[in-house]
Design an enzyme around this catalytic site. Structure first.
Site, short mmCIF file in Angstrom:
data_model
loop_
_atom_site.label_atom_id
_atom_site.label_comp_id
_atom_site.label_asym_id
_atom_site.label_seq_id
_atom_site.Cartn_x
_atom_site.Cartn_y
_atom_site.Cartn_z
N ARG A 151 -15.34 14.45 11.46
CA ARG A 151 -15.46 14.75 12.89
C ARG A 151 -15.24 16.22 13.18
O ARG A 151 -15.83 16.78 14.11
CB ARG A 151 -14.45 13.91 13.68
CG ARG A 151 -14.82 12.43 13.78
CD ARG A 151 -13.83 11.70 14.66
NE ARG A 151 -12.47 11.75 14.12
CZ ARG A 151 -11.39 11.30 14.75
NH1 ARG A 151 -11.51 10.77 15.96
NH2 ARG A 151 -10.19 11.37 14.18
N ARG A 152 -14.35 16.87 12.42
CA ARG A 152 -14.02 18.28 12.66
C ARG A 152 -14.44 19.11 11.44
O ARG A 152 -13.67 19.25 10.48
CB ARG A 152 -12.53 18.43 12.94
CG ARG A 152 -12.07 17.66 14.17
CD ARG A 152 -10.64 18.05 14.58
NE ARG A 152 -9.67 17.75 13.54
CZ ARG A 152 -9.07 16.56 13.41
NH1 ARG A 152 -9.36 15.58 14.25
NH2 ARG A 152 -8.19 16.36 12.44
N LYS B 105 -9.09 -2.46 7.14
CA LYS B 105 -8.52 -3.79 7.35
C LYS B 105 -8.82 -4.35 8.74
O LYS B 105 -9.08 -5.54 8.90
CB LYS B 105 -7.02 -3.77 7.11
CG LYS B 105 -6.28 -2.74 7.94
CD LYS B 105 -4.83 -2.66 7.56
CE LYS B 105 -4.14 -1.50 8.27
NZ LYS B 105 -4.56 -0.18 7.76
N GLU C 107 -10.60 -3.52 -1.85
CA GLU C 107 -9.26 -3.65 -2.41
C GLU C 107 -8.23 -2.85 -1.62
O GLU C 107 -7.08 -3.28 -1.45
CB GLU C 107 -9.27 -3.17 -3.87
CG GLU C 107 -7.95 -3.36 -4.60
CD GLU C 107 -7.61 -4.82 -4.81
OE1 GLU C 107 -6.59 -5.27 -4.24
OE2 GLU C 107 -8.35 -5.52 -5.52
N GLY D 41 -2.47 -1.31 -0.27
CA GLY D 41 -2.63 -0.04 -0.96
C GLY D 41 -3.07 -0.15 -2.39
O GLY D 41 -4.11 -0.72 -2.71
N ILE E 10 -1.81 -1.85 -4.82
CA ILE E 10 -1.52 -3.10 -5.53
C ILE E 10 -2.81 -3.87 -5.78
O ILE E 10 -3.53 -4.20 -4.83
CB ILE E 10 -0.56 -3.98 -4.71
CG1 ILE E 10 0.73 -3.23 -4.39
CG2 ILE E 10 -0.24 -5.26 -5.47
CD1 ILE E 10 1.65 -3.96 -3.46
N GLY F 50 7.91 10.38 7.54
CA GLY F 50 6.46 10.22 7.50
C GLY F 50 5.99 8.80 7.22
O GLY F 50 4.79 8.57 7.07
N GLU G 70 4.14 6.21 12.13
CA GLU G 70 3.31 7.06 12.97
C GLU G 70 4.07 7.44 14.24
O GLU G 70 5.09 6.84 14.59
CB GLU G 70 2.02 6.32 13.35
CG GLU G 70 1.18 5.86 12.18
CD GLU G 70 0.46 7.00 11.49
OE1 GLU G 70 0.38 8.10 12.09
OE2 GLU G 70 -0.01 6.81 10.36
N LYS H 135 -4.14 -7.87 7.76
CA LYS H 135 -4.10 -8.11 6.32
C LYS H 135 -3.94 -9.61 6.02
O LYS H 135 -4.53 -10.12 5.06
CB LYS H 135 -2.96 -7.31 5.70
CG LYS H 135 -3.17 -5.80 5.81
CD LYS H 135 -1.93 -5.01 5.42
CE LYS H 135 -2.16 -3.52 5.58
NZ LYS H 135 -0.94 -2.72 5.31
#
Length: 433
Positions: free
Chosen positions: A48-49, A107, A131, A136, A138, A189, A192, A207
């Protein structure tokens, strides 16, 4: 023998995951080529940027026209890591129509409209792999779709959101309150700026829909998944859990009914015994516990989010799709032959932990026990503690035997109408026993 013409890959999105995918494709190009049997070339990156600095991605590959990129006739595989419903859905179906297979980590889209994507892939003779959409790095989707394809799966239960597991783990191990643990998750981190999708269970519910659909060979949409967040979990809940030899996790639970005629899918906080393998999953890790008829109990564990782990899952799919392409074949598609209905939450049978604030006087326990009996909910244990502040109230903790969720809801509604019950402090399901 290695084919000399490279397989061309288009990348939609170059954020945390997309940039890591591009980096690995570049730095491990020779290894990927050897594993696939042909070179793999990054042919374009839609963003987008375009002015944003993206280390390792040649400027000539950057484009803002994602539609034109997926319409190119020379693209073999499209990697979609932009997320959301649109334009991702339109871009994926357009890619199929123009002869490309798709690897997605989306997802939300797969949970809401996976049937449309699978139909488009089949109609155009292409692969749809995802997957990275659940847990993630796994390996989980492929074992369910392929390794356990000859077995009957009865239950899938897991921790599929790292943010919520980090928060609950901190509340358990350090005694922190919810807000304090969330602040730490944000600073590190893991959470969010707006953590709603995680802490209210929306991410885990998407999920759960994907896992239930694969495990039970039926279509389960996001709207079919019962969802409760974990924002109301308190230090008092953890104290009660410890007294029972349990801890608290936000679980995604997908089950086949005992008669095999329906399935359920749900996400909510639950107490689980410390002896259960999921109880030891710490920090921001994910783990999924699968119960199959022949294979027995299996657990899949590892990092459930982050750029590198998710990119690992994406590129594993890219290798598989590219191999299929070289062999002029496709991998497993949607399996929804059972067409089992999804039962409402009221039909779910489990145990419950109910904490009540009651008047501290004789006869209260008998009144409460009568309400449980009238609604067909059998009591396992009761603990009553008077308040030290002398305000005339006591805490009453009831743990039930297994009962339908609808019966428990009726019980709680009736308890709230008792004059001796000042409040229902907490209701928590007990799982994994």
């Amino acid at each position: 023998m290695m084919r000399t013409r490279p397989l061309k890959v288009a990348l939609l999105g170059c954020g945390v995951v997309g940039s890591e995918v591009a980096r690995i494709m570049t730095t491990h190009a020779d290894d990927l080529a050897a594993r696939i049997g042909a070179p793999v070339e990054l042919a374009g990156v839609a963003v987008r940027r375009p002015d944003k600095v993206r280390g390792g991605v040649p400027a000539e590959l950057i484009t803002t026209d994602a539609t034109a990129l997926v319409k190119r006739g020379d693209i073999d595989v499209v990697i979609e890591v932009i997320g959301g419903i649109e334009p991702a859905r339109s871009l994926i179906t357009t890619a199929f129509e123009h002869g490309a297979s798709v690897v997605s980590a989306n997802k939300a889209l797969l949970a809401q409209d996976g049937a449309t994507l699978h139909s488009a892939a089949i109609e155009n003779g292409q692969d749809l792999y995802y997957e990275a959409a659940v847990a993630g790095a796994i390996p989980l989707i492929r074992p369910l779709r392929e390794s356990l394809a000859g077995d009957k799966i009865n239950r899938v239960m897991g921790i599929v959101n790292g943010t919520t597991n980090f928060i609950l783990d901190k509340m358990d191990t350090s005694g922190a309150g919810y807000s304090e643990a969330l602040d730490e998750a944000t600073a590190l981190g893991y959470a969010e700026a707006d953590p709603t999708a995680d802490v209210e269970g929306f991410d885990a519910a998407a999920k759960a829909a994907i896992l239930a659909g694969i495990a039970f060979h039926t279509r389960v949409r996001l709207d079919d998944v019962y969802r409760e967040g974990m924002t109301e979990v308190t230090a008092a809940d953890f104290a009660s859990a410890k007294q029972m030899g349990c801890t608290i996790k936000l679980l995604a639970i997908c089950e086949r009914a005992a008669d095999g005629e329906s399935v359920t899918a749900r996400v909510h906080p639950a107490m689980i015994p410390l002896s259960h393998p999921l109880a030891s999953v710490r920090e921001a890790y994910n783990a999924v516990f699968v119960e199959a008829e022949a294979a027995g109990r299996l657990m899949f564990y590892g990092p459930g989010a982050g750029g590198s782990p998710t990119a690992s899952a994406v590129l594993g799919d890219v290798v598989a799709v590219c191999r299929n392409r070289l062999n002029e074949a496709t991998g497993p598609g949607e399996s929804a032959y059972t067409q089992l209905p999804v039962s409402p939450m009221g039909d779910v049978v489990t145990r419950y932990h109910i904490s009540l604030d009651v008047a501290d006087k004789p006869g209260v326990l008998a009144q409460v026990a009568t309400v449980f009996a009238e609604h067909g909910v059998s009591i396992d244990t009761v603990r009553q503690h008077g308040r030290q502040d002398g305000d005339g109230e006591a805490s009453l903790v009831v743990v039930t035997h297994r009962a339908p969720d609808a019966a428990l809801s009726g019980t709680v509604e009736a308890l709230r109408k008792l004059d001796t019950v000042r409040g229902v402090a907490s209701i928590m399901r007990v799982e994994g026993e």
